[in-house]
Motif scaffolding. Structure first.
Motif, mmCIF file in Angstrom:
data_model
loop_
_atom_site.group_PDB
_atom_site.id
_atom_site.type_symbol
_atom_site.label_atom_id
_atom_site.label_comp_id
_atom_site.label_asym_id
_atom_site.label_seq_id
_atom_site.Cartn_x
_atom_site.Cartn_y
_atom_site.Cartn_z
ATOM 1 N N GLY A 107 32.286 -24.488 48.875
ATOM 2 C CA GLY A 107 33.220 -23.788 48.849
ATOM 3 C C GLY A 107 34.502 -24.469 48.577
ATOM 4 N N VAL A 108 35.519 -23.747 48.259
ATOM 5 C CA VAL A 108 36.879 -24.389 47.750
ATOM 6 C C VAL A 108 37.848 -23.658 48.665
ATOM 7 C CG1 VAL A 108 38.698 -24.667 46.149
ATOM 8 C CG2 VAL A 108 36.246 -25.240 45.409
ATOM 9 N N ILE A 109 38.547 -24.477 49.443
ATOM 10 C CA ILE A 109 39.771 -24.125 50.038
ATOM 11 C C ILE A 109 41.121 -24.486 49.550
ATOM 12 C CG2 ILE A 109 40.898 -23.866 52.402
ATOM 13 C CD1 ILE A 109 38.025 -24.692 53.765
ATOM 14 N N LEU A 110 42.064 -23.495 49.094
ATOM 15 C CA LEU A 110 43.286 -23.826 48.351
ATOM 16 C C LEU A 110 44.372 -22.959 49.408
ATOM 17 C CD1 LEU A 110 42.305 -23.100 44.594
ATOM 18 C CD2 LEU A 110 42.502 -25.366 46.008
ATOM 19 N N GLY A 111 45.441 -23.718 49.403
ATOM 20 C CA GLY A 111 46.596 -23.272 50.206
ATOM 21 C C GLY A 111 47.774 -24.398 50.485
ATOM 22 N N GLN A 112 48.905 -23.828 50.522
ATOM 23 C CA GLN A 112 50.089 -24.619 50.704
ATOM 24 C C GLN A 112 49.958 -25.295 52.070
ATOM 25 O OE1 GLN A 112 53.466 -21.850 50.413
ATOM 26 N NE2 GLN A 112 53.560 -21.791 48.270
ATOM 27 N N PRO A 119 27.276 -19.104 54.003
ATOM 28 C CA PRO A 119 26.940 -19.934 52.529
ATOM 29 C C PRO A 119 25.969 -19.826 51.890
ATOM 30 C CG PRO A 119 28.830 -20.830 53.956
ATOM 31 C CD PRO A 119 27.854 -20.259 54.973
ATOM 32 N N ARG A 120 24.785 -20.404 52.706
ATOM 33 C CA ARG A 120 23.500 -20.468 52.193
ATOM 34 C C ARG A 120 22.734 -19.164 51.678
ATOM 35 N NH1 ARG A 120 24.986 -24.708 54.733
ATOM 36 N NH2 ARG A 120 24.099 -26.605 54.297
ATOM 37 N N GLN A 121 23.462 -18.129 51.858
ATOM 38 C CA GLN A 121 22.941 -16.825 51.506
ATOM 39 C C GLN A 121 23.612 -16.298 50.080
ATOM 40 O OE1 GLN A 121 22.768 -13.342 53.891
ATOM 41 N NE2 GLN A 121 22.166 -14.530 55.799
#
Length: 684
Positions: A358-363, A350-352
């Motif tokens: 970050g965001v993580i979405l899910g049921q 992620p640092r590149q």
């Protein structure tokens, strides 16, 4: 007929002279200047193309001189780059053909010498008598309605004749799997805004009229009209708002095979592959030669206009990369999976990216917790400190912490694990101050153009540690004071303006009583006060002030009730561990926001070491985003994360908690990484 053709192409003329001027030094100079001007335009476009692809991680280089001619020869004939017959492109001087063959040799040699001086620093145009067509023309070509036979090879060209209502990334990537020589060529012609408005406006008007006049009882046809009308209305809105451009897109597919049968098989495979994405395609019948020219590097589509152009907005057009893939390939990234299209390993650092958040979405059951456990342990192996907030307790983060030699703390009434929100760690910073410095869009640059020094900024933020702590404890108390929706809209969360002033005053007073001075960082290492000390200070105010007395009623549970054993002692959690898990599953829903806020604020110091990258994972982040105060604190942590080398990761089941608040939308926009698992559409 040959002379007539040469005149149409601009070569030759009356008296054998080149149109536009007679053969002379002046003519050579003029034509060379034209070549230089064209080269400058071409270079600018090539640089724009190059820079765009470099940002995507692609490595490209330009074909020049012999390389370009070799490429064209390989495309048009059976010439092999390993052949003993080398290609030749340029004569020793840059002059157009025609006219110069009429000049005596002595005069022509003089013109050549003068022209050589003119073009010493310029790209050469074609030499005397040289035409690109002469250099790349195949020896034999037989033209049939459905294919070409060129130097013993069979070729055909197809074009996309219809697109579905929606296009997806990687739609054309499957063509790369077809065995044989398959070439995909796209022509993109941006149209002016006014023309786009006329085209889309006319379609919308026609569809609206047809919906009122066409009543044939065909349900499917009616649905198609409704979809088409909605699609064109949205496209017109995008054009009018300036968010997208209107393009005329033509996509051609050129194939080459050793036999007519194999060529037919390849064409059928192309058609079936595109049909799998609801993309229609056809052979360019009766225009095979035009198709061959169009799919080579001449920059022009020679097929009839009735064949190809389709209107498309700029964002959907970006999905049509022929070599498109979801592949992420960071050299020092953590393994995240395998690209199902290319079977390539995907690694993420992620640092590149633009920022590390970050965001993580899910049921529920979609894999959010699994991803957090996987990535946190892999980032740990890269030397990153990991902190996880677990509000539910059913994801087994504690088990992972034990396996990797980490530490865990259960923050709940009666638990042996204690944290003190009043602690001032060595690396504790005033995040609001750091956000003011580093929250701008342009990193490390002040308004006057001077660069920020991260060390100076963090030093200033540490100097203002007590001020920052006073602000954050006021926010924590405001969340504690929220008992229902009716009192969550005070001046500061659950506090009125007067209550917030008394809280902040009490914070400074208990620090002063402990010997910790706001303007003396050397005192910040002294033992910090605890929540009961803060309570006693407030109770002293309440003896003569009904406002504070009412506030103490709101906070009664946190001092004398069921929550009184959470913040009642100094910290005893091992903060040196590289893998920390905080579990608050025993805290009731309404109290989770202040506890999570207190933990995050408490961790400010260990998440602010610029020499040690850190990642903070907040599972079920809706517990914080539901309250303005805690949501603003998360926003502040995200905005200052770059200065602290800290990545914030938020996971949630409910996407509405993000999109229905200003802070949530900001976090979505700020997070460079979005992961979505088994998520259905939700109406906000």
């Amino acid at each position: 007929p040959v002379d007539a053709l040469l005149k149409i192409l601009g070569f030759g003329g009356k008296g054998g002279k080149t149109p536009g001027g007679k053969a002379s030094k002046k003519d050579a100079k003029r034509r060379q200047e034209e070549a230089e001007a064209a080269y400058r335009v071409l270079s600018t476009r090539a640089n724009s193309f190059y820079n765009g692809f470099v940002r995507l991680g692609c490595r490209i280089s330009a074909l020049t001189d012999m390389e370009f001619l070799s490429f064209l020869l390989g495309q048009m004939t059976d010439w092999d780059e390993d052949s003993e017959r080398p290609p030749t492109l340029y004569e020793h001087v840059s002059l157009d053909p025609g006219g110069y063959d009429q000049i005596p040799p002595e005069k022509r040699d003089e013109l050549i010498r003068e022209a050589e001086k003119i073009r010493e620093e310029a790209p050469p145009a074609l030499g005397i008598g040289d035409l690109v067509a002469d250099k790349i023309a195949p020896d034999t070509a037989k033209v049939f309605p459905d294919f070409l036979e060129v130097d013993g090879k069979f070729r055909t060209t197809m074009f996309v004749s219809g697109w579905p209502d929606e296009v997806f990334f990687g739609m054309l990537a499957d063509l790369n799997r077809i065995e044989g020589r398959v070439k995909v060529v796209k022509f993109v012609d941006p149209r002016p805004k006014r023309e786009a408005q006329q085209i889309l406006g006319g379609r919308v008007a026609a569809l609206r009229a047809s919906s009122k006049t066409a009543d044939d009882g065909n349900v499917n046809a009616e649905q198609q009209r409704e979809i088409a009308q909605y699609t064109n209305e949205q496209a017109l809105l995008e054009i009018n708002s300036g968010r997208q451009r209107y393009l005329e897109m033509s996509v051609l597919v050129h194939m080459e095979a050793d036999s007519e049968e194999r060529l037919y098989g390849m064409a059928q495979e192309v058609q079936d592959t595109l049909a799998g994405w609801n993309v229609s395609s056809q052979l360019a019948r009766e225009q095979m030669w035009e198709g061959l020219l169009s799919t080579n590097a001449f920059g022009h589509n020679y097929l009839s206009d009735r064949y190809c152009p389709f209107g498309m907005l700029s964002r959907p057009a970006a999905c049509l990369f022929s070599y498109g893939s979801q592949q992420i390939d960071h050299e020092h990234g953590a393994f995240v999976g395998v690209d199902t299209r290319s079977n390539a390993v995907m690694t993420l650092d992620p640092r590149q990216l633009v920022n590390p958040h970050g965001v993580i979405l899910g049921q529920s059951g979609g894999g959010k917790s699994f991803v957090i456990k996987s990535l946190s342990t892999r980032f740990l192996m890269f030397g990153h400190r990991q902190v996880i907030l677990d509000p539910e307790g059913n994801s087994r983060y504690v088990r992972v912490a034990k396996k990797v030699g980490g530490a865990y703390a259960v923050i709940a009434p009666g638990s042996k694990h204690k944290i003190n929100p009043f602690d001032l760690h060595e690396d504790y910073m005033n995040l609001d101050l750091l956000d003011d410095i580093f929250g701008a869009a342009e990193p490390d640059v002040e308004e006057d153009g001077e660069e920020h020094d991260p060390e100076d900024a963090t030093r200033a933020a540490r100097m203002a540690a007590v001020d920052g702590k006073a602000q954050e404890i006021t926010r924590m108390v405001s969340l504690m004071a929220v008992t229902d929706d009716s009192n969550s809209s005070g001046a500061v969360g659950g506090l009125s303006g007067a209550e917030a002033s008394f809280v902040e005053r009490a914070v400074y007073e208990v620090y002063d009583a402990a010997g910790i001075k706001r303007d003396d960082p050397t005192t910040h290492h002294l033992p910090a006060p605890i929540f009961p000390d803060f309570w006693e200070t407030l109770r002293g105010y309440a003896e003569s002030n009904p406002i504070v007395e009412n506030l103490l009623e709101k906070l009664w549970s946190w001092h004398s009730g069921s929550l009184s054993k959470i913040f009642d002692a100094p910290t005893n959690v091992d903060l040196k561990s590289k893998y920390l898990v905080f579990q608050i599953s025993k805290v009731q829903e309404r109290q989770k926001a202040p506890v999570m806020h207190a933990i995050l604020e408490f961790l400010n110091g260990i998440l602010s070491n610029r020499d040690e990258p850190s990642d903070c994972w907040i599972d079920e982040a809706w517990s914080l985003l539901a309250f303005d105060m805690s949501a603003k604190f998360i926003e502040t942590m995200c905005r200052s994360g770059r200065a602290r080398d800290n990545a914030m990761w938020l996971a949630s089941q409910a996407i509405n908690e993000f999109v229905e608040s200003r802070e949530g939308n900001f976090i979505l926009d700020l997070a460079a990484t979005h992961m979505i698992f088994r998520h259905e559409h939700q109406k906000s």
